[in-house]
Design a protein around this motif. Structure first.
Motif, mmCIF file in Angstrom:
data_model
loop_
_atom_site.group_PDB
_atom_site.id
_atom_site.type_symbol
_atom_site.label_atom_id
_atom_site.label_comp_id
_atom_site.label_asym_id
_atom_site.label_seq_id
_atom_site.Cartn_x
_atom_site.Cartn_y
_atom_site.Cartn_z
ATOM 1 N N VAL A 2 50.444 -28.138 60.403
ATOM 2 C CA VAL A 2 50.967 -28.384 61.737
ATOM 3 C C VAL A 2 51.135 -27.036 62.413
ATOM 4 C CG1 VAL A 2 52.916 -29.287 63.046
ATOM 5 C CG2 VAL A 2 52.172 -30.463 60.978
ATOM 6 N N VAL A 3 50.800 -26.970 63.670
ATOM 7 C CA VAL A 3 51.033 -25.751 64.436
ATOM 8 C C VAL A 3 52.233 -26.018 65.325
ATOM 9 C CG1 VAL A 3 50.092 -24.144 66.116
ATOM 10 C CG2 VAL A 3 48.585 -25.172 64.415
ATOM 11 N N GLU A 4 53.268 -25.207 65.172
ATOM 12 C CA GLU A 4 54.454 -25.340 66.006
ATOM 13 C C GLU A 4 54.687 -24.045 66.748
ATOM 14 O OE1 GLU A 4 57.327 -28.531 63.857
ATOM 15 O OE2 GLU A 4 57.993 -26.495 64.043
ATOM 16 N N LEU A 12 52.398 -22.028 60.885
ATOM 17 C CA LEU A 12 51.466 -22.997 60.310
ATOM 18 C C LEU A 12 52.037 -23.449 58.981
ATOM 19 C CD1 LEU A 12 48.206 -20.964 60.942
ATOM 20 C CD2 LEU A 12 48.796 -23.110 62.048
ATOM 21 N N ALA A 15 53.658 -29.565 56.624
ATOM 22 C CA ALA A 15 54.496 -30.671 57.105
ATOM 23 C C ALA A 15 54.546 -31.820 56.121
ATOM 24 C CB ALA A 15 54.029 -31.157 58.488
ATOM 25 N N ASP A 23 53.210 -21.538 53.885
ATOM 26 C CA ASP A 23 53.238 -21.512 55.340
ATOM 27 C C ASP A 23 53.155 -20.061 55.776
ATOM 28 O OD1 ASP A 23 55.735 -22.531 54.025
ATOM 29 O OD2 ASP A 23 56.733 -21.688 55.754
ATOM 30 N N HIS A 71 42.342 -24.131 69.178
ATOM 31 C CA HIS A 71 43.616 -24.808 69.402
ATOM 32 C C HIS A 71 44.453 -24.013 70.394
ATOM 33 C CE1 HIS A 71 47.551 -26.532 68.534
ATOM 34 N NE2 HIS A 71 46.880 -27.571 68.090
ATOM 35 N N ASP A 78 49.716 -31.270 67.386
ATOM 36 C CA ASP A 78 49.559 -30.956 65.973
ATOM 37 C C ASP A 78 48.110 -31.194 65.575
ATOM 38 O OD1 ASP A 78 52.289 -30.578 65.885
ATOM 39 O OD2 ASP A 78 52.710 -32.430 64.790
ATOM 40 N N THR A 80 45.468 -32.763 63.264
ATOM 41 C CA THR A 80 45.523 -33.976 62.460
ATOM 42 C C THR A 80 45.232 -33.643 60.999
ATOM 43 O OG1 THR A 80 43.173 -34.481 62.674
ATOM 44 C CG2 THR A 80 44.660 -35.320 64.428
ATOM 45 N N CYS A 84 42.706 -30.660 59.538
ATOM 46 C CA CYS A 84 43.132 -29.676 58.532
ATOM 47 C C CYS A 84 42.242 -29.733 57.306
ATOM 48 C CB CYS A 84 44.587 -29.933 58.148
ATOM 49 S SG CYS A 84 45.741 -29.648 59.498
#
Length: 91
Positions: A2-4, A12, A15, A23, A71, A78, A80, A84
């Motif tokens: 997930v990119v937050e 990264l 999740a 991460d 992205h 996020d 998917t 990924c």
């Protein structure tokens, strides 16, 4: 994965609830450097691509890393699980 976004950059992570899983976090600048390096390793210059100052369309390059490379830096959805997996195994 997930990119937050947060106040200092990007994180990264898988999740999956596993706090021992890998991460990574970068500033926006650091993430940009990482993406330029990945694009170079894939055989193209990120600055030539649409969205990065160039005119070359993303369907004009052959890379399984396109979901990550193309992205948005901020406020993007996020990635998917399928995206990924594609980046991870290249299939």
């Amino acid at each position: 994965m997930v990119v937050e976004e947060d106040a200092v950059g990007l994180v990264l992570f898988p999740a999956d609830g596993d706090i021992t899983s890998p991460d990574v976090s970068w500033s926006y600048t650091g993430f940009g450097v990482f993406r330029r390096w990945l694009a170079q390793a894939e055989g193209f210059d990120l600055s030539e691509m649409c969205g990065f100052g160039g005119q070359r369309p993303w369907n004009g390059v052959s890379t399984m890393l396109a979901p990550l490379l193309n992205h948005p830096d901020d406020d993007g959805p996020d990635l998917t699980p399928a995206q990924c997996a594609l980046c991870l195994i290249g299939q």
